[in-house]
Scaffold this motif. Structure first.
Motif, short mmCIF file in Angstrom:
data_model
loop_
_atom_site.label_atom_id
_atom_site.label_comp_id
_atom_site.label_asym_id
_atom_site.label_seq_id
_atom_site.Cartn_x
_atom_site.Cartn_y
_atom_site.Cartn_z
N ASN A 131 1.36 -1.13 -0.48
CA ASN A 131 -0.06 0.47 0.01
C ASN A 131 0.57 1.83 -0.77
O ASN A 131 0.34 2.29 0.51
CB ASN A 131 -0.71 -0.31 1.55
CG ASN A 131 -1.54 -1.30 1.68
OD1 ASN A 131 -2.26 -1.69 -0.03
ND2 ASN A 131 -2.58 -1.54 2.49
N ASN A 132 2.37 1.29 -0.11
CA ASN A 132 2.87 2.80 -0.45
C ASN A 132 3.08 2.90 0.19
O ASN A 132 3.33 4.03 1.00
CB ASN A 132 2.35 3.30 -1.39
CG ASN A 132 3.75 4.71 -1.44
OD1 ASN A 132 4.86 3.90 -2.05
ND2 ASN A 132 2.72 5.77 -1.73
N GLY A 203 -0.79 9.15 -3.85
CA GLY A 203 -0.88 8.22 -5.06
C GLY A 203 0.48 7.22 -5.33
O GLY A 203 1.23 6.99 -4.09
N ASN A 204 1.12 7.70 -6.25
CA ASN A 204 2.27 6.25 -6.23
C ASN A 204 3.25 6.58 -6.74
O ASN A 204 4.30 6.58 -7.25
CB ASN A 204 1.96 5.51 -7.81
CG ASN A 204 0.03 4.54 -7.94
OD1 ASN A 204 0.35 3.79 -6.88
ND2 ASN A 204 -0.14 4.35 -8.74
N ILE A 205 3.99 8.35 -5.75
CA ILE A 205 5.23 8.62 -5.84
C ILE A 205 6.23 7.29 -5.47
O ILE A 205 6.38 6.58 -4.85
CB ILE A 205 5.27 9.73 -4.91
CG1 ILE A 205 4.08 10.72 -5.00
CG2 ILE A 205 6.85 9.99 -4.99
CD1 ILE A 205 4.30 11.79 -4.03
N PRO A 206 7.49 7.20 -6.69
CA PRO A 206 8.60 6.06 -5.91
C PRO A 206 9.58 6.76 -5.51
O PRO A 206 9.41 8.17 -5.30
CB PRO A 206 9.12 5.83 -7.61
CG PRO A 206 8.30 7.75 -8.68
CD PRO A 206 7.20 8.25 -8.17
N ILE A 207 9.50 6.58 -4.36
CA ILE A 207 10.42 6.54 -3.00
C ILE A 207 11.33 6.66 -3.71
O ILE A 207 12.07 7.81 -2.84
CB ILE A 207 10.51 5.63 -1.97
CG1 ILE A 207 10.37 5.99 -0.25
CG2 ILE A 207 10.90 3.91 -1.95
CD1 ILE A 207 9.66 7.30 0.01
N SER A 208 12.01 6.58 -4.62
CA SER A 208 13.45 6.12 -5.48
C SER A 208 14.24 7.72 -5.90
O SER A 208 14.95 8.43 -5.67
CB SER A 208 14.10 4.44 -5.51
OG SER A 208 13.09 4.75 -6.84
N GLY A 209 13.10 8.14 -6.27
CA GLY A 209 13.18 9.64 -6.80
C GLY A 209 13.10 10.89 -6.04
O GLY A 209 12.84 11.75 -5.93
N ALA A 210 12.06 10.26 -4.77
CA ALA A 210 11.45 11.33 -3.64
C ALA A 210 12.32 11.65 -3.24
O ALA A 210 13.18 11.49 -2.59
CB ALA A 210 9.72 10.96 -2.98
N ALA A 211 12.08 13.73 -2.29
CA ALA A 211 13.10 13.60 -1.15
C ALA A 211 11.68 14.82 0.16
O ALA A 211 10.63 14.41 -0.08
CB ALA A 211 13.47 15.34 -2.21
N VAL A 212 12.19 12.90 0.75
CA VAL A 212 11.82 12.92 2.10
C VAL A 212 12.72 13.67 2.73
O VAL A 212 13.87 13.34 3.18
CB VAL A 212 11.38 11.69 2.01
CG1 VAL A 212 11.07 11.43 3.68
CG2 VAL A 212 10.94 10.06 1.31
N GLU A 213 12.13 15.40 3.44
CA GLU A 213 12.41 15.84 3.85
C GLU A 213 11.90 15.65 5.63
O GLU A 213 10.30 15.10 5.44
CB GLU A 213 12.12 17.28 3.73
CG GLU A 213 12.65 17.34 2.77
CD GLU A 213 12.95 19.33 2.30
OE1 GLU A 213 13.37 20.07 2.40
OE2 GLU A 213 11.80 19.08 1.64
N VAL A 214 12.18 15.04 7.10
CA VAL A 214 12.14 15.04 8.53
C VAL A 214 12.91 16.35 8.95
O VAL A 214 13.56 16.63 9.46
CB VAL A 214 12.47 13.41 8.20
CG1 VAL A 214 11.68 13.29 10.03
CG2 VAL A 214 11.82 12.09 8.00
#
Length: 537
Positions: A131-132, A203-214
């Motif tokens: 489920n992403n 949606g279907n954002i590919p995690i490998s190309g996403a900028a995840v900021e914490v």
């Protein structure tokens, strides 16, 4: 008739405005920006290093290193400009009081888009389900922020209000869930017991190309005991500030200039000024913060021009916390302030709040629109507080005068506020005690000595009051006996009573004139709105 009266109002206000500025004091002394040295920061420069001298050819890598050099220069009476190259700087900047301060200026100026961020980019996500949903180790245990001193037992804080975690995917904030079962697209959940962060992007954002900021840093900029300090053109974002804290704060400092900066998407407050003197803030935005946009406390001599504080208190709203300590712009114990062309839209709280011991305040040509609670909240102030040439509309209440004296409303457009355009309130049977923070004098404050002149006040629905009150009959009589109101335009869409006075049913305009002995030269009319959502009367 209304057109001719409006033209006279505008002409009178223009003349009054010119006279005010001709005789107004020099409210704020902005810093002398003459500098003796320029230090360069450029994180993207191939030779950038904090071991460098900070020259254009050999710049510093971090703003914090340049700040330390600027503070050292200041001790030697050397004025310094820190010129910051475009980029995102994931750091906290501190200018702490050291006892060797001089009046030499320190200027932080952006050369391009400069972002100071409280977040880090996290990689190495592990898939949890189809489920992403993705997981990452979580090394923190912040828990619930404690309630600030003095809040309890008056305020009940939901757990979500006391959290401070934030996650952004490709620049968009995820909503925080408080259990794994609440995860869905667009949310994240921190399991402190399992030391794991879970995210479920939209949606279907590919995690490998996403900028995840914490968000991991609670403070982005802090200055104490400094004089002649400038921030210009810098974006401050993603600070995981705890409850009632600020991402950027000036403490016990004077001659401060903040201009063309943005304070956005911080967990609680954006900009804070405490025990600050001679502050000029212009063309700044403090929007989309989890609590208040800008908070000032025990400040003297402020000039705010063309600032915006909108869409704030998203975190507080999640837990039903929409008052007590939050507003788009919150002013506590402010002595001397001019607010020109301020804008506060769609805050999940009040638009602007002058709270306790505020005096010599002027708000001019401002807009306070679509705020969840009160457009302009005036509480426990000795005044004078003058609101003029401003628009206050589509809030729950337009202007609330609570235990505040010498409130002057001049030439404003107050319309379409859901409950009442102007509300007068206070303690049921007595003045409210307050202490002047500078002189120590104790004051008994109540709603009195108000003056309302040349305003256009419009109820766009029959259920909306033009004026209402919660005062007891004796306090209402005290208010009215010291009250001046005239040359206003009062409009209401249906033939219903538009004014509420203490101890009786709502009354019509003629009864309002009779009981207050005011508004002899004012205009009242029933009317139809062609389109009240477009201010078309």
């Amino acid at each position: 008739m209304i057109s001719r009266l409006r033209n006279k109002i505008i002409q009178g206000l223009w003349i009054a405005g010119v006279l005010f500025w001709l005789h107004a004091p020099a409210w704020c002394q902005t810093p002398d920006e003459h500098v003796d040295q320029i230090l360069y920061v450029n994180a993207t420069h191939p030779q950038a290093s904090d071991q460098n001298p900070g020259s254009q050819a050999l710049p510093f890598k971090t703003i914090g290193r340049a700040a330390a050099a600027a503070v050292a220069n200041n001790a030697n009476q050397v004025g310094t400009k820190v010129l910051i190259g475009a980029g995102t700087y994931r750091e906290s900047i501190y200018l702490l009081k050291n006892g060797r301060e001089t009046d030499a200026p320190i200027v932080f100026e952006a050369a391009g888009e400069v972002i100071v961020s409280g977040s880090d980019v996290w990689t190495g996500w592990q898939s949890v389900s189809g489920n992403n949903v993705w997981a990452h180790a979580w090394p923190y245990a912040w828990g619930l922020a404690p309630a600030p001193s003095g809040w309890e037992p008056y305020v009940t804080l939901a757990d979500i209000v006391r959290r401070r975690e934030m996650v952004f995917v490709n620049g968009t904030a995820l909503d925080q869930a408080l259990s794994y079962s609440e995860l869905q697209a667009g949310r994240f959940y921190v399991d402190e017991n399992a030391q794991t962060l879970y995210i479920q992007p939209t949606g279907n954002i590919p995690i490998s190309g996403a900028a995840v900021e914490v968000a991991v840093r609670p403070e982005l900029f802090y200055a104490s005991g400094k004089n002649n300090l400038v921030l210009r053109g810098i974006i401050f974002q993603h600070a995981n500030t705890a409850l009632d804290q600020r991402a950027v704060k000036f403490y016990d400092s004077s001659n401060i200039l903040v201009e063309d900066c943005q304070f956005r998407w911080n967990n609680w407050g954006g900009l804070g000024l405490e025990l600050a003197r001679n502050v000029t803030a212009r063309r700044n935005g403090a929007n989309h913060n989890g609590g208040a946009g800008i908070v000032t406390y025990k400040t003297r001599t402020l000039l705010f021009e063309d600032n915006e504080t909108s869409y704030n208190n998203w975190r507080g709203m999640k837990g039903g916390f929409t008052g007590w300590a939050v507003a788009g712009k919150k002013n506590l114990l402010t002595h001397g302030g001019i607010f020109l062309r301020h804008k506060s839209y769609a805050n999940q709280t009040h638009g602007i709040w002058f709270d306790s011991d505020c005096e010599n305040i002027s708000v001019d040509e401002a807009d306070f629109c679509s705020n969840l609670e009160i457009g302009i909240y005036l509480e426990i102030n000795q005044g004078p507080l003058t609101i003029e040439n401003s628009r206050i509309f589509w809030n729950k209440y337009g202007i609330l005068i609570a235990n505040s004296a010498r409130v002057n409303l001049k030439g404003n457009n107050i319309h379409g506020n859901a409950a009442s355009q102007i509300m007068v309130s206070g303690l049921d049977d007595a003045a409210r005690l307050e202490t002047n923070w500078e002189t120590g004098a104790q004051m008994g404050l109540r709603a009195e000595q108000a003056a309302w002149m040349n305003n256009v006040v419009v109820s766009t629905e029959a259920k909306q009051f033009l004026v209402s009150t919660t005062l007891s009959p004796p306090l209402w009589r005290h208010f009215v006996d010291s009250f001046t109101s005239d040359r206003n335009i009062w409009l209401k869409p249906q033939e219903t009573n538009a004014f509420e006075i203490a101890g009786g049913d709502p009354i019509n305009f003629e009864a309002w004139q009779l009981t207050t002995r005011q508004d002899g030269n004012s205009v009242f009319a029933y009317f139809r709105c062609s389109d009240p959502t477009q201010d078309d009367f």
